[in-house]
Design an enzyme around this catalytic site. Sequence first.
Site, PDB file in Angstrom:
ATOM      1  N   GLU A 291      11.124 -83.341  39.359  1.00  0.00           N
ATOM      2  CA  GLU A 291      10.028 -84.034  40.043  1.00  0.00           C
ATOM      3  C   GLU A 291      10.367 -85.497  40.275  1.00  0.00           C
ATOM      4  O   GLU A 291      10.128 -86.040  41.358  1.00  0.00           O
ATOM      5  CB  GLU A 291       8.738 -83.914  39.231  1.00  0.00           C
ATOM      6  CG  GLU A 291       7.555 -84.588  39.878  1.00  0.00           C
ATOM      7  CD  GLU A 291       7.269 -84.022  41.248  1.00  0.00           C
ATOM      8  OE1 GLU A 291       7.522 -84.730  42.244  1.00  0.00           O
ATOM      9  OE2 GLU A 291       6.816 -82.877  41.334  1.00  0.00           O
ATOM     10  N   ASP A 295      10.739 -87.585  43.844  1.00  0.00           N
ATOM     11  CA  ASP A 295       9.983 -88.797  44.153  1.00  0.00           C
ATOM     12  C   ASP A 295      10.894 -89.932  44.600  1.00  0.00           C
ATOM     13  O   ASP A 295      10.614 -90.627  45.583  1.00  0.00           O
ATOM     14  CB  ASP A 295       9.170 -89.224  42.929  1.00  0.00           C
ATOM     15  CG  ASP A 295       8.053 -88.251  42.596  1.00  0.00           C
ATOM     16  OD1 ASP A 295       7.862 -87.285  43.357  1.00  0.00           O
ATOM     17  OD2 ASP A 295       7.372 -88.453  41.579  1.00  0.00           O
ATOM     18  N   SER A 561       3.779 -83.172  45.928  1.00  0.00           N
ATOM     19  CA  SER A 561       4.671 -84.122  45.271  1.00  0.00           C
ATOM     20  C   SER A 561       5.683 -84.706  46.238  1.00  0.00           C
ATOM     21  O   SER A 561       6.293 -85.733  45.940  1.00  0.00           O
ATOM     22  CB  SER A 561       5.404 -83.450  44.108  1.00  0.00           C
ATOM     23  OG  SER A 561       6.244 -82.425  44.580  1.00  0.00           O
TER      24      SER A 561
END
Length: 643
Positions: A291, A295, A561
């Site tokens: 994750e 990002d 996300s």
Amino acid sequence: MFAKLHRKSLSLSLGLLLTGVSAGAWAAQAAPAVDAGVAPSNQNVHVTLFLKLHNEAALESYIQETVTPGSPHYRQFLTTSQFAQQYGATDAEIARVQSYLRSQGLSSEVLPSHLAIRTSGTLAQYGNLFQTSIHNYVSRDNGRSFHKPSSTPQLPSAIADVVDVATGLSNEKAYRPHHVSMPAFTSFGAANAKTNALAAKSSGSSGGNPTASGVPGQYTVGDVANFYDINPLYQRGIVGNGSTTCIVTLSNFYPSDATAYWSDIGLTTKPNRITLVPVDGGGAIDGGSGETSIDVEQAGGIAPYADVIVYHAPNAGNGFVDAFAQSVTDNTCDSISTSWGSPEIFNFAALNVTGASNTDTTDVGDLRAFHKIFLEAAVQGQSLFAASGDSGAYDTVRGLGVGTGAGQFTAPLTVDSPASDPFITAAGGTTTPFNYSFGTGPTQSITQESVWGWDYLQNYFDTYIGKGVVNLFSSGGGGGVSVYWHTPFYQAFTHGIRRSEKDQSLVYNDPSAGPTTLLKLPGHFEGRNVPDISLNADPETGYVFVSTVDGGLASGEGGTSFVAPQLNGITALLVQSSGHRIGLWNPQVYFLQDIFGYGWFSPFKSVRAGDNWFYYGAPHYNQGAGIGALDVANLDVFLRSGF
């Protein structure tokens, strides 16, 4: 750039669709647990005390003025010290709290914003301080152990007039990353994707950006630039120079993942621009590290010459709150995003306090702590973004077993936190146009950008593969109505804003006691509506990313996300283009949409099709896609003009 990957045969299970925290860990947060007795008295923990703001109503008014053209305070953002002086706790109040903490044997550190005091001590000391006992508990669902107060903590009367919220007394809650993988097809396995996805170099013929692939499931930041009209900024030399974009995350990562991604797609970036800032000891390299890779790759790829700071903390206790607080009080970040969250309702007393009524929606979690941090960020001109979730209109589904069997939960309409806070921009998800076919079924098409919800796939599978073969409920872009935060001023005149639905409850089918209603949600509540802005997030029209812990290159990835860091990177471009911080997006974008609608010159594109399993696309605001998708070049024109 990317070899095209073909998907025709099917092998699915719901478990393959979910990433991040296991369902069992989430169920432990809602299902009853077994009290295992008093936790070790000498166990050291960190607890953060959030202090009461002064003149909070005046602070919210000032924030509104900073983003309102014609206001005497338009774009007059405050420094951290100015925030502390005008709205934070006074020196005398802080000294009194610290003196009391010393008398209890607790160490303390004051944030420069005067917003919070970080403390350290043992569980026994905190039990004494808050007039409770800290117990260990074991989940009846999966055997997971955690500690939390056995009764409602009470603020000491000596400091109750200064301290508002204490966070970190429990390590029960674990936030989840809002990242979803494409369903696993037998002819489209992970190994095949990793072997082929970076086999070819793009010719630049897929929409104008040379780093784009033009292939659904293998999209890059270059495709995002093509979809949302970012290229005109690049053509003017707007690449994020002088901007700082920040990521708040709960897992550490390998910065080489991001540099490999940028290099592999042929993107030139500023060298040595990633800084890691550990908070509360920092996050681990673990299953959530992918994750963080996403990002950084997305935010730093959209704004290739912006600096990137990664604030990472443990995914337990007060780690998330502390990481956000540090990123804001440092005040180096022009924009900040997070792709982690949890159901808003998991903060309510009904799910956290022994003996609380199942109608008690009092916040005993981190909602108020986050809110104070976000107010500070807004008045400092920092733009904040949070993923709205990947379980459509039913935010608890992705982490809880849903159904009628023993040990399962019902699925009330819910929204995700911290995206539901009115002082952060909630990033929703869409599906961009593409053709699809599976098994022996025919080719079908999504012909216009639509609200992301996998019921379009569910219908296809039920029709052409067979009912019961796959269950995709309720993967899709998060959205709905908060039942804690009231409708904010900027949504007051927006067509399409709704109240919460009636008859929504979280019920646990206790294996021993039968159905137990844990929480009844307020109906017809005039709540904050989410999301605000949406971009492509469907893994079927998703992206590639690089993550060492996930085996290197992954294709067919999506989730909101991706959207939160993309908006973060877009903000870095807008900061360079305008020459100043943008501040809180929400009042500005809602005003523009309310006045200018969706004309050819508008910064927004309406999302009229699709649904997130309950809320449908519409030619106005909707709880599937918010006010719509972006035209970044048009938004840039408005912001530079002062509209």
